[in-house]
Enzyme design. Structure first.
Site, PDB file in Angstrom:
ATOM      1  N   CYS A 135       6.781  33.310 -31.830  1.00 30.66           N
ATOM      2  CA  CYS A 135       6.518  34.440 -32.740  1.00 30.66           C
ATOM      3  C   CYS A 135       6.852  34.110 -34.186  1.00 30.66           C
ATOM      4  O   CYS A 135       6.427  34.812 -35.101  1.00 30.66           O
ATOM      5  CB  CYS A 135       7.308  35.657 -32.284  1.00 30.66           C
ATOM      6  SG  CYS A 135       6.992  36.065 -30.577  1.00 30.66           S
TER       7      CYS A 135
ATOM      8  N   HIS B 109       7.265  40.736 -37.897  1.00 28.19           N
ATOM      9  CA  HIS B 109       6.672  40.463 -36.581  1.00 28.19           C
ATOM     10  C   HIS B 109       6.735  41.742 -35.753  1.00 28.19           C
ATOM     11  O   HIS B 109       7.748  42.441 -35.748  1.00 28.19           O
ATOM     12  CB  HIS B 109       7.454  39.336 -35.906  1.00 28.19           C
ATOM     13  CG  HIS B 109       7.097  39.152 -34.482  1.00 28.19           C
ATOM     14  ND1 HIS B 109       5.786  39.089 -34.045  1.00 28.19           N
ATOM     15  CD2 HIS B 109       7.864  39.031 -33.366  1.00 28.19           C
ATOM     16  CE1 HIS B 109       5.765  38.939 -32.734  1.00 28.19           C
ATOM     17  NE2 HIS B 109       7.021  38.905 -32.295  1.00 28.19           N
TER      18      HIS B 109
ATOM     19  N   ASN C  25       2.534  43.101 -28.955  1.00 24.20           N
ATOM     20  CA  ASN C  25       3.095  41.879 -29.538  1.00 24.20           C
ATOM     21  C   ASN C  25       2.076  40.748 -29.387  1.00 24.20           C
ATOM     22  O   ASN C  25       1.760  40.342 -28.277  1.00 24.20           O
ATOM     23  CB  ASN C  25       4.399  41.548 -28.798  1.00 24.20           C
ATOM     24  CG  ASN C  25       5.076  40.288 -29.324  1.00 24.20           C
ATOM     25  OD1 ASN C  25       4.488  39.520 -30.079  1.00 24.20           O
ATOM     26  ND2 ASN C  25       6.313  40.072 -28.899  1.00 24.20           N
TER      27      ASN C  25
HETATM   28  O1  UT7 Z   1       8.336  38.508 -29.825  1.00 27.29           O
HETATM   29  C1  UT7 Z   1       9.670  38.297 -29.459  1.00 27.29           C
HETATM   30  C2  UT7 Z   1       9.858  38.431 -28.019  1.00 27.29           C
HETATM   31  N1  UT7 Z   1      10.208  39.655 -27.410  1.00 27.29           N
HETATM   32  C3  UT7 Z   1      10.956  40.658 -27.898  1.00 27.29           C
HETATM   33  O2  UT7 Z   1      11.277  40.762 -29.040  1.00 27.29           O
HETATM   34  C4  UT7 Z   1      11.387  41.694 -26.922  1.00 27.29           C
HETATM   35  C5  UT7 Z   1      12.789  42.179 -27.206  1.00 27.29           C
HETATM   36  N2  UT7 Z   1      13.222  43.139 -26.203  1.00 27.29           N
HETATM   37  C6  UT7 Z   1      12.661  44.364 -26.086  1.00 27.29           C
HETATM   38  O3  UT7 Z   1      11.752  44.718 -26.809  1.00 27.29           O
HETATM   39  C7  UT7 Z   1      13.241  45.294 -25.049  1.00 27.29           C
HETATM   40  O4  UT7 Z   1      14.407  44.713 -24.509  1.00 27.29           O
HETATM   41  C8  UT7 Z   1      12.252  45.651 -23.896  1.00 27.29           C
HETATM   42  C9  UT7 Z   1      11.124  46.523 -24.411  1.00 27.29           C
HETATM   43  C10 UT7 Z   1      11.676  44.372 -23.282  1.00 27.29           C
HETATM   44  C11 UT7 Z   1      12.971  46.425 -22.815  1.00 27.29           C
HETATM   45  O5  UT7 Z   1      13.544  47.610 -23.379  1.00 27.29           O
HETATM   46  P1  UT7 Z   1      15.073  47.976 -23.117  1.00 27.29           P
HETATM   47  O6  UT7 Z   1      15.294  49.273 -23.755  1.00 27.29           O
HETATM   48  O7  UT7 Z   1      15.890  46.798 -23.580  1.00 27.29           O
HETATM   49  O8  UT7 Z   1      15.104  48.136 -21.569  1.00 27.29           O
HETATM   50  P2  UT7 Z   1      15.986  47.339 -20.505  1.00 27.29           P
HETATM   51  O9  UT7 Z   1      15.455  45.955 -20.291  1.00 27.29           O
HETATM   52  O10 UT7 Z   1      17.416  47.505 -20.874  1.00 27.29           O
HETATM   53  O11 UT7 Z   1      15.680  48.189 -19.212  1.00 27.29           O
HETATM   54  C12 UT7 Z   1      16.063  49.566 -19.075  1.00 27.29           C
HETATM   55  C13 UT7 Z   1      15.479  50.096 -17.802  1.00 27.29           C
HETATM   56  C14 UT7 Z   1      15.702  49.191 -16.600  1.00 27.29           C
HETATM   57  O12 UT7 Z   1      15.914  50.003 -15.469  1.00 27.29           O
HETATM   58  P3  UT7 Z   1      17.390  50.244 -14.912  1.00 27.29           P
HETATM   59  O13 UT7 Z   1      17.920  48.868 -14.585  1.00 27.29           O
HETATM   60  O14 UT7 Z   1      18.133  50.902 -16.028  1.00 27.29           O
HETATM   61  O15 UT7 Z   1      17.153  51.123 -13.727  1.00 27.29           O
HETATM   62  C15 UT7 Z   1      14.400  48.472 -16.445  1.00 27.29           C
HETATM   63  O16 UT7 Z   1      14.146  48.050 -15.118  1.00 27.29           O
HETATM   64  O17 UT7 Z   1      14.053  50.224 -17.926  1.00 27.29           O
HETATM   65  C16 UT7 Z   1      13.422  49.552 -16.848  1.00 27.29           C
HETATM   66  N3  UT7 Z   1      12.138  49.036 -17.295  1.00 27.29           N
HETATM   67  C17 UT7 Z   1      11.014  49.770 -17.240  1.00 27.29           C
HETATM   68  N4  UT7 Z   1      10.763  51.027 -16.830  1.00 27.29           N
HETATM   69  C18 UT7 Z   1       9.508  51.489 -16.938  1.00 27.29           C
HETATM   70  C19 UT7 Z   1      11.859  47.829 -17.828  1.00 27.29           C
HETATM   71  N5  UT7 Z   1      10.549  47.750 -18.118  1.00 27.29           N
HETATM   72  C20 UT7 Z   1      10.003  48.953 -17.778  1.00 27.29           C
HETATM   73  C21 UT7 Z   1       8.697  49.486 -17.846  1.00 27.29           C
HETATM   74  N6  UT7 Z   1       8.495  50.747 -17.427  1.00 27.29           N
HETATM   75  N7  UT7 Z   1       7.650  48.773 -18.339  1.00 27.29           N
END
Ligand code: UT7
Length: 329
Positions: free
Chosen positions: A115, A254, A284
């Site tokens: 990225c 980004h 993204n």
């Molecule tokens: O370009 C550079 C590369 N990438 C990034 O910059 C990404 C950086 N990270 C992020 O943007 C975020 O961490 C994400 C969008 C990937 C995830 O958001 P988050 O608020 O950090 O969620 P999390 O990973 O802490 O997950 C929270 C909950 C989990 O459930 P439990 O364990 O609390 O029951 C996940 O399993 O949300 C769940 N979850 C989802 N639920 C519904 C994860 N993905 C999804 C989904 N739909 N698509």
């Protein structure tokens, strides 16, 4: 007249026609429009058609940037493509794009830094022009992230889209390049990587079965790193240019997650009128996201002569970078 500076002479972008909405994902993943919008700001993303590859997107965006600059491919001395989803592991997509656009026998190469690709590319291309090596460079950020996305992983599948953005850089009396701040930390590649398919883990049946040929990410770790590095890189880039946050007219970050951009913009005291966000439309697109956002901002009349812009990115590597740029119309 001495042309020791660099300016952007043209911009363009291209996104494939097919649009995938949040509701579409809910058809096969345990997710919802509400979750995706509230956690990422994403609503739609564009996906390639079968058979469409990164050079196709890059060529389309490159043509638009050339037209915007009023130039032809024969005017370009060097073609650079920032991508982690090249057509082939080699040859470089830059060679393919140069030939397809008509840059006969001209150098073409790729920059693979995920990225952060456009920021590293802008720094490299600007140095080549300011150093007198080339007069004009076509720099394209282009990605077909759908080719490495694991559609069984709801934590990452919903994030990525395909697209390309391009800029024509040319030697100029006025210098737009004010500073660059780049960095990387390769001590934990597993935070964001495609595990198999390189020399460390060549592809075999077992790795394919485990879907190790697709992107995997530790989202929360990357999130924390992203906010910190975006703020720090922006501040250092401004300092290197002897400027402060108050001098900044436009932040073009980004587009990885609206929450990341909002958190950084808040800290930098940049209101929505001074930050470009189009994540709702494209998701993204890695190295393509900044040049697409720039191209849209120019088309929308948000970029003015003499404006100070910071382009800032972070991503796989881990890597990060910011460039301070004074727009020259
Ligand atoms: O370009 C550079 C590369 N990438 C990034 O910059 C990404 C950086 N990270 C992020 O943007 C975020 O961490 C994400 C969008 C990937 C995830 O958001 P988050 O608020 O950090 O969620 P999390 O990973 O802490 O997950 C929270 C909950 C989990 O459930 P439990 O364990 O609390 O029951 C996940 O399993 O949300 C769940 N979850 C989802 N639920 C519904 C994860 N993905 C999804 C989904 N739909 N698509």
């Amino acid at each position: 007249m001495s042309l020791t500076g660099v300016r952007i002479a043209g911009v363009g972008h291209y996104a494939p026609e097919r649009v995938v909405t949040n509701e579409d994902f809910a058809g096969w993943l345990d997710t919802s429009d509400e979750w995706i919008v509230s956690r990422t700001g994403m609503k739609r993303r564009h996906w390639v058609a079968p058979g469409e590859a990164t050079s196709d997107l890059a060529v389309a965006a490159g043509r638009k940037a050339l037209a915007h600059a009023g130039l032809d491919a024969s005017d370009i001395d060097c073609f650079i493509v920032a991508t982690v989803t090249p057509d082939y592991s080699f040859p470089a997509t830059g060679c393919i794009v140069a030939s397809r656009l008509g840059g006969v026998d001209k150098p073409g190469f790729d920059i693979n830094i995920a990225c952060s690709g456009f920021i590293y590319g802008l720094t490299t291309a600007s140095a080549l022009i300011r150093g007198g090596v080339y007069k004009r460079i076509l720099l394209i950020g282009a990605e077909t992230l759908t080719s490495i996305t694991n559609y069984e992983d709801r934590g990452s599948a919903i994030l990525f889209g395909d697209g390309a953005g391009a800029v024509v850089l040319e030697a100029s009396e006025k210098d737009s390049f004010l500073s660059s701040e780049l960095g990387s930390d390769g001590s934990r590649p597993e935070l964001l990587f495609v595990e198999a398919g390189g020399s460390r883990n060549p592809i075999d049946a077992e790795k394919l079965a485990e879907r190790k040929n697709f992107l995997s990410m530790q989202g929360r770790e990357v999130f924390k790193f992203a906010v910190t590095k975006m703020i720090a890189a922006t501040d250092v880039a401004l300092q290197k240019a002897n400027l402060t946050r108050d001098d900044l007219n436009l932040l073009i970050p980004h587009q990885a997650n609206k929450r990341i951009v909002d958190a950084a913009a808040k800290y930098l005291n940049m209101g929505p009128d001074r930050v470009v966000i189009n994540i709702h439309e494209y998701g993204n697109t890695s190295a393509a996201s900044i040049p697409i956002a720039l191209s849209e901002a120019v088309a929308a009349g948000r970029v003015h002569d003499d404006d100070v812009i910071v382009f800032v990115a972070f991503g796989g590597g881990l890597s990060w970078g910011a460039v301070t740029w004074r727009w020259s119309a």
